[in-house]
Design a protein around this motif. Structure first.
Motif, mmCIF file in Angstrom:
data_model
loop_
_atom_site.group_PDB
_atom_site.id
_atom_site.type_symbol
_atom_site.label_atom_id
_atom_site.label_comp_id
_atom_site.label_asym_id
_atom_site.label_seq_id
_atom_site.Cartn_x
_atom_site.Cartn_y
_atom_site.Cartn_z
ATOM 1 N N UNK A 1 0.856 -1.190 0.000
ATOM 2 C CA UNK A 1 0.000 0.000 0.000
ATOM 3 C C UNK A 1 0.892 1.239 0.000
ATOM 4 N N UNK A 2 0.578 2.148 -0.891
ATOM 5 C CA UNK A 2 1.333 3.390 -1.004
ATOM 6 C C UNK A 2 0.460 4.412 -1.703
ATOM 7 N N UNK A 3 0.866 5.664 -1.671
ATOM 8 C CA UNK A 3 0.110 6.747 -2.266
ATOM 9 C C UNK A 3 0.224 6.779 -3.778
ATOM 10 N N UNK A 4 -0.672 7.552 -4.382
ATOM 11 C CA UNK A 4 -0.638 7.706 -5.834
ATOM 12 C C UNK A 4 -1.508 6.719 -6.573
ATOM 13 N N UNK A 5 -2.133 5.781 -5.882
ATOM 14 C CA UNK A 5 -3.030 4.800 -6.509
ATOM 15 C C UNK A 5 -4.338 4.781 -5.726
ATOM 16 N N UNK A 6 -5.310 4.001 -6.230
ATOM 17 C CA UNK A 6 -6.648 3.983 -5.646
ATOM 18 C C UNK A 6 -6.641 3.519 -4.194
ATOM 19 N N UNK A 7 -7.247 4.327 -3.333
ATOM 20 C CA UNK A 7 -7.366 3.981 -1.919
ATOM 21 C C UNK A 7 -8.367 2.840 -1.731
ATOM 22 N N UNK A 8 -9.467 2.885 -2.470
ATOM 23 C CA UNK A 8 -10.531 1.881 -2.312
ATOM 24 C C UNK A 8 -10.060 0.485 -2.703
ATOM 25 N N UNK A 9 -9.266 0.398 -3.740
ATOM 26 C CA UNK A 9 -8.746 -0.917 -4.140
ATOM 27 C C UNK A 9 -7.881 -1.509 -3.041
ATOM 28 N N UNK A 10 -7.105 -0.669 -2.379
ATOM 29 C CA UNK A 10 -6.272 -1.162 -1.287
ATOM 30 C C UNK A 10 -7.119 -1.621 -0.109
ATOM 31 N N UNK A 11 -8.239 -0.953 0.135
ATOM 32 C CA UNK A 11 -9.145 -1.368 1.215
ATOM 33 C C UNK A 11 -9.668 -2.773 0.957
ATOM 34 N N UNK A 12 -10.031 -3.051 -0.280
ATOM 35 C CA UNK A 12 -10.542 -4.389 -0.630
ATOM 36 C C UNK A 12 -9.487 -5.463 -0.365
ATOM 37 N N UNK A 13 -8.244 -5.158 -0.717
ATOM 38 C CA UNK A 13 -7.165 -6.136 -0.517
ATOM 39 C C UNK A 13 -6.900 -6.350 0.972
ATOM 40 N N UNK B 1 -4.602 3.402 8.819
ATOM 41 C CA UNK B 1 -4.747 3.193 10.261
ATOM 42 C C UNK B 1 -5.759 4.174 10.860
ATOM 43 N N UNK B 2 -5.700 5.428 10.457
ATOM 44 C CA UNK B 2 -6.619 6.427 10.981
ATOM 45 C C UNK B 2 -8.057 6.173 10.530
ATOM 46 N N UNK B 3 -8.206 5.630 9.323
ATOM 47 C CA UNK B 3 -9.557 5.307 8.834
ATOM 48 C C UNK B 3 -10.011 3.909 9.263
ATOM 49 N N UNK B 4 -9.166 3.242 10.000
ATOM 50 C CA UNK B 4 -9.460 1.903 10.541
ATOM 51 C C UNK B 4 -9.706 0.877 9.439
ATOM 52 N N UNK B 5 -9.123 1.105 8.278
ATOM 53 C CA UNK B 5 -9.168 0.102 7.215
ATOM 54 C C UNK B 5 -7.980 -0.850 7.304
ATOM 55 N N UNK B 6 -7.044 -0.567 8.214
ATOM 56 C CA UNK B 6 -5.907 -1.449 8.485
ATOM 57 C C UNK B 6 -5.860 -1.702 9.992
ATOM 58 N N UNK B 7 -6.004 -2.964 10.383
ATOM 59 C CA UNK B 7 -6.002 -3.353 11.795
ATOM 60 C C UNK B 7 -4.721 -4.124 12.107
ATOM 61 N N UNK B 8 -4.017 -3.670 13.144
ATOM 62 C CA UNK B 8 -2.735 -4.280 13.508
ATOM 63 C C UNK B 8 -2.785 -4.904 14.906
#
Length: 651
Positions: free
Chosen positions: A114-126, A145-152
């Motif tokens: 995951x990195x910037x410059x590409x679709x955020x939504x596609x990364x959420x699905x993955x 992390x702030x949007x809680x789409x990544x849980x650690x």
């Protein structure tokens, strides 16, 4: 820190390490048989769950050194078990690709990036599919992390790749925020080529009783690379880089620049001369950067011109050369850049273009990093290179003073002098009978008749000239010298000087007046009177020609012109105008952009560029005489806006 550089470099096979059959099969399929020193020294303690600080040069297998333990520990997990942070998108993608190869024989094991410059939504699905390893850049990871789409919450291992670069690029605040989402009970691995003070301070807060390992003595830039540098005579770089590449003819190379603008110009210059080059910098969108990197790995690009965004961790095989178009301010950045060649034991060569301000960096590389940098001479221009557009620095014309004086005098002639000249020209025929640059009347120190002054010499040409001079003296108009002598007589009698008459004197007449004063027995007194009179007459003139445009033919116009003759400034006498084939259509920003470009290429400040006039495809300007030669030498041959620049004296 445990230094493992001095230990015997005995190759260790991967099957001697505690790795699973699936991982060994993946290594065999890739062709990896033996571990590098950093892999052999790091895998065992990492498998035991210990925190590590590993210092090793780039290109020594650090990615596999931390990826293999992660795969072994997480192959039976069904959660996000590891987070790997990298400073750049390219490095993050490369780490992901290497981890995917190393885990290719492990069932249901996945790695995402995951990195910037590409679709955020596609990364959420993955991320919802709970990959085993997440690789990313700090900014985008923090967004998830702030949007809680990544849980650690179930994270077992936290890895910083190129930790020193991460902090030097300004990610310290993002790293602090990311750590707030990471469980305190975890394993932390720091891998980097250097560990400066700021990294050690951060490691002390982040790691728990770490094992520090150093592999600086292994195959690295100090041992496996040849380092050369060339001192530049000025600020010009393009032509020297071009000549160097044409001389060495490298198979594949990376050229590093310090700015995006220099990357643009350098890539354009190389392509102009048939040296196919592509640019890689931070202002490119991610899709284009990926395509450039793929072409480079597929050996479809010979030269890659890059900023430091590509200096870290980019693994491109069979790079024979690295060129530093400019040396970085930090010696450690030089090491990271140079690590792009000579990887995995291959031989590599590094060349740097250096100026006097880079000597401190070169000293630090020799003294503290123990690199052997050899100075070599700059290459000469290849004979087969088409440089017809390049104009060499014009040499100063060796013109007699009389010729220059005649040229200046012709511009300031009075109406009566012009009439005399035209009348005489009608009398004399043939091109050989007129010579403008020869002065035949010697200085008059006493009252000698003009007819007896000049004695013809034996040369036929000089006889004609003497005859021609005699005709001029015999004309109906008064000789020029009489004006000077008359002024001197008036001055002797009245102690008063008519300054208007002095101002209207030509250069010859001024010389005549000076010589007459020198021959006088009252020379000091007469000079004092003349200087006082001139000083008083020039005082009220100054504001007129500075603050308003005088009317044509007015006395102020005549005075201001003669003030320039008496007091030549740098723009009229000492610093002639220069011409450059650079105009508005070549640069965005018009007048100011052209000024800044000339100053930058010439090594000057914008305020040093004076009287700049910009046209569509050319410009003229003035610089102080002391900068003129250096500026011409610096700019001539430089590549800009798909053209070869040249500067010459404007005629």
């Amino acid at each position: 820190m445990v230094d493992l550089a001095e230990e015997p470099n005995t190759p260790i096979a991967f099957n001697q390490l505690p790795l699973s059959p699936e991982t060994l099969n993946a290594l065999n399929s890739i062709g990896y048989q033996h571990a590098t020193p950093v892999q052999a020294g790091s895998i065992q303690p990492a498998l035991e769950g210990k925190d590590l600080m590993v210092q090793s040069q780039t290109g020594t297998g650090k990615t596999a050194a931390f990826s293999l333990p992660l795969i072994e520990r997480l192959k039976d997990e069904d959660c996000i078990g590891a987070l790997i942070l990298a400073p750049t998108r390219e490095l993050a993608r490369q780490v992901m690709q290497e981890a995917e190869r190393l885990s290719s024989h492990v069932k249901d094991f996945s790695v995402t990036c995951i990195y910037g410059g590409v679709s955020f939504d596609e990364q959420v699905k993955i991320l919802k599919q709970r990959p085993n390893i997440v690789v990313g850049t700090p900014g985008r990871v923090l967004d998830h992390l702030r949007r809680k789409t990544l849980q650690l919450t179930q994270l077992k291992c936290f890895v910083l790749d190129e930790a020193d670069e991460m902090l030097s690029m300004g990610f310290a605040e993002e790293l602090e925020d990311i750590l707030k989402f990471v469980p305190k009970q975890r394993q932390t691995l720091f891998f980097s080529a250097t560990f400066p003070a700021n990294v050690k301070r951060y490691a002390k807060k982040t790691l728990n009783d770490p094992i520090a390992l150093s592999f600086l003595g292994e195959a690295s830039s100090a041992d496996d690379l040849e380092h050369h540098y060339m001192m530049l005579p000025g600020v010009a770089r393009h032509k020297h880089l071009r000549n160097l590449i044409l001389e060495l003819n490298p198979e594949r190379a990376i050229i590093f620049t310090n700015t995006r603008k220099d990357a643009d110009r350098t890539a354009q210059m190389l392509n102009k001369y048939g040296l196919e080059a592509h640019k890689l910098s931070g202002d490119m969108d991610q899709g284009l950067r990926d395509r450039v990197m793929k072409k480079m790995r597929d050996k479809k690009i010979r030269f890659l011109v890059a900023t430091d965004v590509a200096a870290r961790g980019i693994d491109i095989s069979q790079l024979t050369h690295v060129f530093h178009y400019q040396l970085p301010d930090n010696p450690e950045v030089y090491i990271h850049r140079s690590g792009r060649t000579g990887r995995a034991g291959a031989k590599g060569v590094v060349y740097s273009l250096a100026s006097s301000k880079d000597l401190s960096v070169i000293y630090a590389l020799k003294r503290f990093h123990h690199l052997v940098l050899q100075e070599r001479a700059l290459p000469t221009t290849p004979v087969d290179l088409n440089l017809k557009k390049v104009v060499t620095k014009p040499s100063s014309p060796n013109v007699p003073k009389e010729s220059l004086g005649d040229k200046t005098r012709s511009k300031k002639e009075t109406h009566d002098q012009a009439e005399v000249k035209r009348a005489h020209k009608n009398k004399v025929s043939g091109p050989t009978s007129i010579k403008k640059n020869v002065k035949v009347t010697p200085p008059i120190r006493s009252e000698v008749k003009p007819d007896t002054e000049a004695k013809p010499k034996s040369s036929q040409t000089e006889s004609r000239l003497a005859k021609h001079s005699g005709k001029r003296r015999g004309s109906s108009r008064r000789p020029k010298t009489s004006t000077a002598r008359q002024l001197l007589e008036d001055l002797k009698q009245s102690q008063h000087l008519d300054t208007k008459k002095v101002i209207h004197l030509s250069r010859e007449e001024l010389e005549e007046l000076a010589q007459c004063i020198i021959a006088s027995d009252r020379a000091t007194e007469l000079m004092r009177v003349i200087l006082q009179a001139l000083q008083m007459s020039l005082k009220p003139v100054k504001p007129d020609f500075q603050n308003r445009v005088p009317k044509k033919g007015s006395s102020h116009t005549r005075v201001s012109k003669n003030v320039e003759a008496l007091h030549p400034d740098k723009s009229s006498g000492q610093s002639p105008q220069l011409y450059i084939n650079l105009g508005r259509k070549d640069l965005r920003g018009g007048h100011s952009a052209v000024k800044e470009c000339i100053a930058e290429l010439g090594g000057l400040l914008p305020e040093d560029i004076k009287q700049l006039t910009v046209e569509e495809s050319k410009a003229s300007f003035v610089v102080n005489a002391e900068f003129q030669d250096d500026l011409i030498a610096a700019i001539n041959g430089e590549e800009l806006a798909h053209k070869t620049l040249f500067v010459k004296l404007k005629t």
